[in-house]
Design a protein around this motif. Structure first.
Motif, PDB file in Angstrom:
ATOM      1  N   ARG A  90       0.860  -1.183   0.000  1.00 33.52           N
ATOM      2  CA  ARG A  90       0.000   0.000   0.000  1.00 33.52           C
ATOM      3  C   ARG A  90       0.899   1.236   0.000  1.00 33.52           C
ATOM      4  NH1 ARG A  90      -5.283  -0.388   3.304  1.00 33.52           N
ATOM      5  NH2 ARG A  90      -5.803  -1.301   1.278  1.00 33.52           N
ATOM      6  N   HIS A  91       0.624   2.191  -0.895  1.00 36.91           N
ATOM      7  CA  HIS A  91       1.449   3.382  -1.064  1.00 36.91           C
ATOM      8  C   HIS A  91       0.620   4.623  -0.764  1.00 36.91           C
ATOM      9  CE1 HIS A  91       2.866   0.165  -3.749  1.00 36.91           C
ATOM     10  NE2 HIS A  91       4.068   0.555  -3.385  1.00 36.91           N
ATOM     11  N   ALA A  92       1.255   5.606  -0.152  1.00 37.11           N
ATOM     12  CA  ALA A  92       0.526   6.823   0.227  1.00 37.11           C
ATOM     13  C   ALA A  92       1.351   8.055  -0.057  1.00 37.11           C
ATOM     14  CB  ALA A  92       0.153   6.768   1.713  1.00 37.11           C
ATOM     15  N   TRP A  93       0.673   9.089  -0.561  1.00 41.75           N
ATOM     16  CA  TRP A  93       1.204  10.441  -0.729  1.00 41.75           C
ATOM     17  C   TRP A  93       0.226  11.360  -0.013  1.00 41.75           C
ATOM     18  CZ3 TRP A  93       0.849   6.657  -4.266  1.00 41.75           C
ATOM     19  CH2 TRP A  93       2.006   6.276  -4.954  1.00 41.75           C
ATOM     20  N   GLY A  94       0.507  11.655   1.224  1.00 41.18           N
ATOM     21  CA  GLY A  94      -0.495  12.364   2.005  1.00 41.18           C
ATOM     22  C   GLY A  94      -1.753  11.501   2.093  1.00 41.18           C
ATOM     23  N   ARG A  95      -2.887  12.044   1.658  1.00 36.30           N
ATOM     24  CA  ARG A  95      -4.146  11.301   1.746  1.00 36.30           C
ATOM     25  C   ARG A  95      -4.442  10.469   0.500  1.00 36.30           C
ATOM     26  NH1 ARG A  95      -6.069  11.317   7.067  1.00 36.30           N
ATOM     27  NH2 ARG A  95      -5.088  13.137   8.037  1.00 36.30           N
ATOM     28  N   ALA A 323      -5.140   2.724   7.412  1.00 36.79           N
ATOM     29  CA  ALA A 323      -5.391   1.273   7.362  1.00 36.79           C
ATOM     30  C   ALA A 323      -4.195   0.582   6.724  1.00 36.79           C
ATOM     31  CB  ALA A 323      -6.661   0.993   6.566  1.00 36.79           C
ATOM     32  N   MET A 324      -3.282   0.099   7.541  1.00 32.50           N
ATOM     33  CA  MET A 324      -2.082  -0.534   7.027  1.00 32.50           C
ATOM     34  C   MET A 324      -2.335  -1.971   6.583  1.00 32.50           C
ATOM     35  SD  MET A 324       1.176   0.703   9.299  1.00 32.50           S
ATOM     36  CE  MET A 324       0.559   0.080  10.866  1.00 32.50           C
ATOM     37  N   LEU A 325      -1.533  -2.412   5.605  1.00 32.48           N
ATOM     38  CA  LEU A 325      -1.412  -3.819   5.237  1.00 32.48           C
ATOM     39  C   LEU A 325      -0.056  -4.309   5.763  1.00 32.48           C
ATOM     40  CD1 LEU A 325      -2.746  -3.631   1.563  1.00 32.48           C
ATOM     41  CD2 LEU A 325      -4.029  -4.131   3.651  1.00 32.48           C
ATOM     42  N   ARG A 326       0.456  -5.434   5.251  1.00 33.62           N
ATOM     43  CA  ARG A 326       1.770  -5.888   5.703  1.00 33.62           C
ATOM     44  C   ARG A 326       2.860  -4.901   5.268  1.00 33.62           C
ATOM     45  NH1 ARG A 326       4.447 -10.807   6.945  1.00 33.62           N
ATOM     46  NH2 ARG A 326       2.434 -11.420   7.804  1.00 33.62           N
ATOM     47  N   ASP A 359       2.177  -8.092  11.940  1.00 29.96           N
ATOM     48  CA  ASP A 359       1.016  -8.834  12.424  1.00 29.96           C
ATOM     49  C   ASP A 359      -0.201  -8.674  11.519  1.00 29.96           C
ATOM     50  OD1 ASP A 359       2.287  -9.833  14.791  1.00 29.96           O
ATOM     51  OD2 ASP A 359       2.162  -7.805  15.621  1.00 29.96           O
ATOM     52  N   ARG A 360      -0.016  -8.031  10.366  1.00 29.56           N
ATOM     53  CA  ARG A 360      -1.147  -7.808   9.462  1.00 29.56           C
ATOM     54  C   ARG A 360      -1.013  -8.664   8.211  1.00 29.56           C
ATOM     55  NH1 ARG A 360      -3.847  -1.992  10.188  1.00 29.56           N
ATOM     56  NH2 ARG A 360      -2.980  -1.459  12.230  1.00 29.56           N
ATOM     57  N   ASN A 361      -2.163  -8.948   7.618  1.00 30.06           N
ATOM     58  CA  ASN A 361      -2.187  -9.722   6.379  1.00 30.06           C
ATOM     59  C   ASN A 361      -2.757  -8.855   5.264  1.00 30.06           C
ATOM     60  OD1 ASN A 361      -4.943  -9.612   6.899  1.00 30.06           O
ATOM     61  ND2 ASN A 361      -5.057 -11.728   7.632  1.00 30.06           N
ATOM     62  N   ASP A 362      -3.164  -9.499   4.164  1.00 31.93           N
ATOM     63  CA  ASP A 362      -3.708  -8.749   3.030  1.00 31.93           C
ATOM     64  C   ASP A 362      -4.964  -7.965   3.390  1.00 31.93           C
ATOM     65  OD1 ASP A 362      -1.725  -9.591   1.409  1.00 31.93           O
ATOM     66  OD2 ASP A 362      -2.877 -11.111   0.371  1.00 31.93           O
ATOM     67  N   ALA A 363      -5.721  -8.483   4.330  1.00 31.32           N
ATOM     68  CA  ALA A 363      -6.963  -7.806   4.704  1.00 31.32           C
ATOM     69  C   ALA A 363      -6.710  -6.639   5.648  1.00 31.32           C
ATOM     70  CB  ALA A 363      -7.926  -8.803   5.352  1.00 31.32           C
ATOM     71  N   ASP A 368      -5.176  -6.818  18.545  1.00 31.67           N
ATOM     72  CA  ASP A 368      -5.576  -6.025  19.709  1.00 31.67           C
ATOM     73  C   ASP A 368      -4.320  -5.513  20.410  1.00 31.67           C
ATOM     74  OD1 ASP A 368      -8.240  -6.548  19.225  1.00 31.67           O
ATOM     75  OD2 ASP A 368      -8.238  -8.372  20.457  1.00 31.67           O
ATOM     76  N   GLY A 369      -4.329  -4.258  20.784  1.00 29.12           N
ATOM     77  CA  GLY A 369      -3.196  -3.699  21.499  1.00 29.12           C
ATOM     78  C   GLY A 369      -2.041  -3.353  20.569  1.00 29.12           C
ATOM     79  N   ALA A 370      -0.832  -3.380  21.131  1.00 24.43           N
ATOM     80  CA  ALA A 370       0.360  -3.016  20.367  1.00 24.43           C
ATOM     81  C   ALA A 370       0.663  -4.068  19.307  1.00 24.43           C
ATOM     82  CB  ALA A 370       1.551  -2.853  21.308  1.00 24.43           C
ATOM     83  N   GLU A 371       1.217  -3.616  18.186  1.00 20.72           N
ATOM     84  CA  GLU A 371       1.575  -4.542  17.109  1.00 20.72           C
ATOM     85  C   GLU A 371       3.048  -4.384  16.747  1.00 20.72           C
ATOM     86  OE1 GLU A 371      -0.063  -3.603  13.155  1.00 20.72           O
ATOM     87  OE2 GLU A 371      -1.010  -1.857  14.094  1.00 20.72           O
ATOM     88  N   ARG A 372       3.590  -5.429  16.119  1.00 17.97           N
ATOM     89  CA  ARG A 372       5.006  -5.448  15.749  1.00 17.97           C
ATOM     90  C   ARG A 372       5.220  -4.670  14.445  1.00 17.97           C
ATOM     91  NH1 ARG A 372       6.711 -11.234  14.916  1.00 17.97           N
ATOM     92  NH2 ARG A 372       4.645 -11.298  13.931  1.00 17.97           N
ATOM     93  N   LEU A 373       6.139  -3.726  14.479  1.00 16.24           N
ATOM     94  CA  LEU A 373       6.426  -2.917  13.306  1.00 16.24           C
ATOM     95  C   LEU A 373       7.926  -2.856  13.052  1.00 16.24           C
ATOM     96  CD1 LEU A 373       4.198   0.253  13.960  1.00 16.24           C
ATOM     97  CD2 LEU A 373       3.571  -1.792  12.665  1.00 16.24           C
TER      98      LEU A 373
END
Length: 520
Positions: A90-95, A323-326, A359-363, A368-373
């Motif tokens: 997923r790519h973002a430039w501002g919004r 909304a992040m993906l992997r 901790d995220r997949n394609d969806a 819940d709580g903190a996630e690994r980044l």
């Protein structure tokens, strides 16, 4: 000492692959590693009770690893649990948002919606060109010992001559991308693939557009993180008889009678061998880190040729908003000034940011709580300057704030307070000596860069190089291929040397040795 005894220095992917393949072919193999665990740059960082990938996060070219496991009598799928990603990133430039997909038709449609029909057609042409470049170079260059330009042309043969003449080595990637995309954001997106080998899209050749084909051909998500791949390769080696010695840094590569003859560990222990495979960055050999005798084995790497380093935050963080993906990329507004700063040895004021949400997949389901980044910002490779880091605490704080500002422009809020470990170029330089923290070996800048990269064989017989800093290049599959090439070269040279050893012949007439007369 067995005639085919081998010491492998370093348990990065290249070293692990070399060790496993050589052991599977009957060699007596000892792998020595300075760290306590395998993996090299494919490392797991303990943060807040969790193991977080602190190195490569994208797994591609699965078939390369399948072939290696098969050659060692195993099946990759039995050792590593993975699944294909339907969304590449997923790519973002501002919004603004743009996802790329494993399905090229879906990517083309998304680009059309994002930038218009003309750039969708441009993507279709770009994708065809990237595939052509990959197909042209896969076998004769990436899977073969390092060639010079003439040898590469010979390997490609008459049928490949048209491709050889159009490899686009003299056009920069950025300029070439401008011929496919009118939207500068798409130039940024596909120019970012240059950073996969630690290079600038403004300085590397358009040939490296082939990297996008590699990713478009399939990205796999490994359960447990990328470090599981290193553990699987270690287990593969053990089953084939490799002895692993961790916490065992090498003080010297022993050279006797003009060839490698083993290593001396930092504690003084000597391990004799008929061959040595060095999985360290070749710059460390050339700088004398393995002793003065081994120094002549490789050409030194000038500081100006180093690839990028990075500021890497590994964190258990609380997130909200975006909304992040992997795999997620947050682009800056001005890519040119960003790379100009890096070239000048400075951190970018407004950097692009990569975030891997482990901790995220394609969806995109968040735990819940903190996630690994893992959060990465490109940095200059000057970690060996001065006291070990070119950056003051104030500069590091400003970089952290700039990173948080970059992602917040897209709506992502990060709370890094729960647990965070920051790795700087100085830290990488300490882990990988004589590199300044460069993570990809020499940068791929200029048409000749790929031909200047260190190959499997060195100037000292019996000493070989493997790893992402050697041919064919950076990245997990390339490092694995380098390990395979080093093993192949070692075995070929051993067979050639064995055939050249004179053997006593039964029968015949015993004759006195002929005496030679010195020339006047």
């Amino acid at each position: 000492m067995p005639i085919d005894s081998v010491v492998v220095i370093g348990s990065g992917i290249g070293g692990l692959v070399s060790a496993a393949l050589l052991a599977a072919r009957g060699c007596d193999v000892t792998l020595v590693e300075a760290a306590e665990t395998p993996g090299g740059k494919v490392r797991a960082v303990p943060v807040g009770g969790a193991a977080i990938d602190g190195g490569p996060t994208v797994f591609t070219l699965r078939a390369v690893f399948e072939d290696i496991f098969a050659a060692c009598g195993a099946v990759l799928a039995d050792e590593v649990v993975m699944r294909p990603a339907s969304t590449l990133a997923r790519h973002a430039w501002g919004r603004d948002r743009l996802d790329l997909f494993a399905d090229p038709a879906a990517s083309e449609a998304a680009i059309g919606d994002f930038a218009g029909a003309a750039d969708a057609r441009g993507y279709r042409a770009f994708r065809a060109e990237a595939r052509r470049l990959f197909d042209a170079l896969d076998t004769p260059f990436m899977r073969a010992t390092k060639p010079d330009p003439l040898t590469l042309g010979w390997r490609m043969g008459a049928r490949g001559f048209a491709d050889y003449c159009t490899l686009r080595p003299y056009t920069s990637m950025w300029r070439a991308l401008g011929g496919y995309f009118s939207d500068h954001r798409l130039q940024q997106l596909f120019g970012r693939y240059a950073t996969y080998c630690g290079s600038s899209p403004f300085e590397c050749p358009a040939t490296l557009m082939l990297i996008s084909h590699v990713e478009a051909s399939g990205v796999w998500l490994i359960d447990g993180g990328m470090h599981q791949l290193a553990l699987a390769l270690e287990a593969l080696g053990r089953r084939n008889g490799v002895r692993f010695r961790y916490s065992s840094p090498v003080h010297e590569i022993v050279i006797e009678h003009g060839r490698a003859a083993g290593v001396v560990l930092a504690g003084g222990e000597r391990i004799r061998a008929t061959s040595v495979v060095c999985n360290a960055d070749p710059a460390a050999i050339g700088a004398g880190c393995f002793g003065p005798a081994a120094r002549r084995a490789v050409a030194p790497v000038a500081r100006r040729r180093r690839s990028l380093s990075a500021m890497v935050w590994t964190a258990k963080a609380r997130t909200s908003g975006f909304a992040m993906l992997r795999h997620n990329v947050f682009f800056s507004d001005d890519y040119r000034s960003e790379f100009a700063a890096l070239r000048a040895g400075r951190l970018a004021v407004a950097p692009s940011v990569y975030v891997c949400a482990l901790d995220r997949n394609d969806a995109g389901h968040a735990p819940d709580g903190a996630e690994r980044l893992q959060i990465l910002v490109n940095a200059p490779p000057d970690g060996d300057a001065g006291s070990g880091t070119p950056f003051t605490e104030a500069e590091i704080d400003r970089c952290t704030l700039a990173m948080l500002n970059s992602v917040s422009r897209a709506g992502l809020s990060l709370d890094l307070a729960p647990a965070t470990v920051l790795t700087t170029p100085g830290d990488f330089a300490a882990m990988f000596p004589s590199t300044g923290g460069a993570l990809y070996g020499p940068a791929s800048h200029g048409w000749a860069a790929s031909f200047r990269r260190q190959g499997s064989r060195t100037a000292i017989p019996g000493l070989y190089c493997a790893g992402g800093s050697t041919h064919p290049g950076a990245g997990l599959p390339m490092a694995a291929l380098s390990g395979r090439l080093a093993a192949d070269c070692l075995l070929q040279d051993r067979a050639s040397m064995s055939r050249s050893i004179p053997a006593a012949m039964r029968g015949g007439i015993s004759m006195r040795r002929a005496m030679t007369v010195p020339a006047a």
